[in-house]
Design a protein around this motif. Sequence first.
Motif, short mmCIF file in Angstrom:
data_model
loop_
_atom_site.label_atom_id
_atom_site.label_comp_id
_atom_site.label_asym_id
_atom_site.label_seq_id
_atom_site.Cartn_x
_atom_site.Cartn_y
_atom_site.Cartn_z
N GLY A 1 13.65 2.96 3.90
CA GLY A 1 12.54 3.36 3.06
C GLY A 1 12.48 2.43 1.87
N GLY B 1 9.87 2.55 -0.45
CA GLY B 1 8.86 3.07 -1.40
C GLY B 1 9.49 3.31 -2.75
N ILE C 1 11.62 5.64 -4.08
CA ILE C 1 13.07 5.89 -4.20
C ILE C 1 13.87 4.74 -3.59
CG2 ILE C 1 14.91 7.35 -3.20
CD1 ILE C 1 13.90 8.49 -5.77
N GLY C 2 13.44 4.22 -2.45
CA GLY C 2 14.16 3.10 -1.83
C GLY C 2 14.21 1.90 -2.78
N ASN D 1 11.99 -0.81 6.20
CA ASN D 1 10.95 0.21 6.33
C ASN D 1 10.42 0.15 7.76
OD1 ASN D 1 9.25 -1.99 6.47
ND2 ASN D 1 8.45 -1.76 4.41
N GLN E 1 11.44 12.09 13.18
CA GLN E 1 11.25 10.81 13.87
C GLN E 1 12.43 9.86 13.61
OE1 GLN E 1 7.95 8.60 12.37
NE2 GLN E 1 8.23 6.92 13.81
N THR F 1 17.92 11.86 0.53
CA THR F 1 17.25 11.84 -0.78
C THR F 1 15.97 12.66 -0.77
OG1 THR F 1 15.73 9.97 -0.41
CG2 THR F 1 17.99 9.40 -1.00
N ASN G 1 13.04 15.61 -0.70
CA ASN G 1 12.73 16.89 -1.34
C ASN G 1 11.67 17.59 -0.49
OD1 ASN G 1 14.42 17.05 -3.63
ND2 ASN G 1 13.17 15.51 -4.65
N PRO H 1 13.03 11.65 -10.80
CA PRO H 1 11.92 10.78 -10.42
C PRO H 1 12.44 9.34 -10.26
CG PRO H 1 11.35 12.12 -12.35
CD PRO H 1 12.81 12.30 -12.11
N1 LIG Z 1 9.13 9.46 -5.57
C1 LIG Z 1 10.08 10.06 -6.28
O1 LIG Z 1 10.13 9.96 -7.53
C2 LIG Z 1 11.14 10.86 -5.57
C3 LIG Z 1 12.16 11.44 -6.33
C4 LIG Z 1 13.20 12.11 -5.67
C5 LIG Z 1 13.18 12.22 -4.30
N2 LIG Z 1 12.15 11.68 -3.59
C6 LIG Z 1 12.17 11.82 -2.12
O2 LIG Z 1 12.46 10.53 -1.62
C7 LIG Z 1 11.80 10.37 -0.35
C8 LIG Z 1 10.98 9.09 -0.41
O3 LIG Z 1 9.98 9.26 -1.41
P1 LIG Z 1 9.16 8.00 -1.93
O4 LIG Z 1 8.36 8.48 -3.07
O5 LIG Z 1 10.06 6.84 -2.08
O6 LIG Z 1 8.18 7.77 -0.68
P2 LIG Z 1 7.26 6.53 -0.37
O7 LIG Z 1 7.03 5.73 -1.63
O8 LIG Z 1 6.08 7.03 0.37
O9 LIG Z 1 8.14 5.61 0.61
C9 LIG Z 1 8.53 6.09 1.86
C10 LIG Z 1 9.20 4.98 2.63
O10 LIG Z 1 9.72 5.54 3.83
C11 LIG Z 1 9.45 4.66 4.90
N3 LIG Z 1 9.42 5.41 6.16
C12 LIG Z 1 8.57 6.42 6.50
N4 LIG Z 1 8.90 6.89 7.72
C13 LIG Z 1 9.96 6.16 8.15
C14 LIG Z 1 10.73 6.17 9.32
N5 LIG Z 1 10.53 7.03 10.32
N6 LIG Z 1 11.74 5.26 9.44
C15 LIG Z 1 11.97 4.40 8.45
N7 LIG Z 1 11.28 4.34 7.29
C16 LIG Z 1 10.28 5.22 7.15
C17 LIG Z 1 8.11 4.07 4.56
O11 LIG Z 1 7.98 2.89 5.30
P3 LIG Z 1 6.57 2.12 5.42
O12 LIG Z 1 6.35 1.60 4.04
O13 LIG Z 1 6.81 1.06 6.42
O14 LIG Z 1 5.58 3.17 5.83
C18 LIG Z 1 8.26 3.84 3.06
O15 LIG Z 1 8.89 2.61 2.80
C19 LIG Z 1 10.94 11.61 -0.15
O16 LIG Z 1 11.57 12.47 0.77
C20 LIG Z 1 10.86 12.24 -1.53
O17 LIG Z 1 10.76 13.66 -1.47
C21 LIG Z 1 11.14 11.00 -4.19
#
Ligand SMILES: NC(=O)c1ccc[n+]([C@@H]2O[C@H](COP(=O)([O-])OP(=O)(O)OC[C@H]3O[C@@H](n4cnc5c(N)ncnc54)[C@H](OP(=O)(O)O)[C@@H]3O)[C@@H](O)[C@H]2O)c1
Length: 194
Positions: A6, A8, A10-11, A29, A68, A84, A86, A123
Motif C-alpha cells: 500500500g 497511499g 499510511i504506506g 501497490n 483479496q 494498519t 481501521n 492520521p
Molecule cells: N489515512 C490515514 O490517515 C489512516 C490512518 C490510520 C489508519 N489508516 C488505515 O490504513 C489503511 C490505508 O489507508 P490509506 O489512507 O493509506 O489508503 P489509500 O491512500 O487509499 O491507499 C491504499 C493503498 O492500498 C493499495 N491497495 C489496495 N488494495 C490492495 C491490494 N489488494 N493489494 C495491495 N495493495 C492494495 C492501493 O494500491 P493502488 O494505489 O495500486 O490502488 C493504495 O496504494 C486503511 O485501512 C485505513 O483505515 C489510514
Amino acid sequence: MTAIVGSGNIGSALARLFARAGIEVAIANTRGPDTIPALGPGVRAVELAEALDSDVILMAIPFGAVEQFGRTRPDWTGKTVVDTTNAHYAPGSAEILRGRLSTHYVAGQLPGADVVKAFNQLPAGTLAAELDPEVGRRVIFIATDAPAAGDRIAELVGALGLAPVQLGRIDEGGRLIQAPDALVLRNLVERPLY
Ligand SMILES: NC(=O)c1ccc[n+]([C@@H]2O[C@H](COP(=O)([O-])OP(=O)(O)OC[C@H]3O[C@@H](n4cnc5c(N)ncnc54)[C@H](OP(=O)(O)O)[C@@H]3O)[C@@H](O)[C@H]2O)c1
C-alpha cells in the motif's frame, strides 16, 4: 526484509519513517513500482509479488481489500503481518465483521500469519511528522495474539524513533486501538522519567 504493501497515505507515511531512520524497506501497490513516487533514501518500490515474499509486511491497504490481499497466498505461515486498517471507517464493515474484532477478521483472512495491530491509531500526517527528540517519542500502540511477533514489531517501532507500547492480546488491549475506541486518534508522546 520488511515491506510495506500500500503506497497511499499510511504506506507513504511509513516509508518516510523508514527513510528518516535509515532502515531499508520495500514498498508495493497494485499498480506497479512505476506508480510509486520517490519516498526517501532506502525506500525501494517493488512489484507486489516481491513485497509479499517479505517476512514482515506492513499491510497499509483499505479494510475492504483485506480479503483479496489474503487470497494472494494460500498459507501465510512464517509471515508477520502488521494490520494498519481501521474497519470502522470502511463502508460495509459492520456486515463483514458481524461483531468480530477487526484484527481477528484480518487474521482469519491470513491463515498461519502472526498478525500484529499497529500504526492504525494516528492520521498519516501525524504519524510521519517529525518530533523534536527533546519533546519525546511518539507513542505507537501494539496488540497481538503472537507475542514474539509483537516483540519484533516493538523493536522495529523503536528503531523508527517511536515509542512502542504493547497492550497484550487483540481481545485485551487490542480492543482499545480498534477504531473508534479509547486510544485511537490520541497523539501521545513518551517523555523520559525524571
Ligand atoms: N489515512 C490515514 O490517515 C489512516 C490512518 C490510520 C489508519 N489508516 C488505515 O490504513 C489503511 C490505508 O489507508 P490509506 O489512507 O493509506 O489508503 P489509500 O491512500 O487509499 O491507499 C491504499 C493503498 O492500498 C493499495 N491497495 C489496495 N488494495 C490492495 C491490494 N489488494 N493489494 C495491495 N495493495 C492494495 C492501493 O494500491 P493502488 O494505489 O495500486 O490502488 C493504495 O496504494 C486503511 O485501512 C485505513 O483505515 C489510514
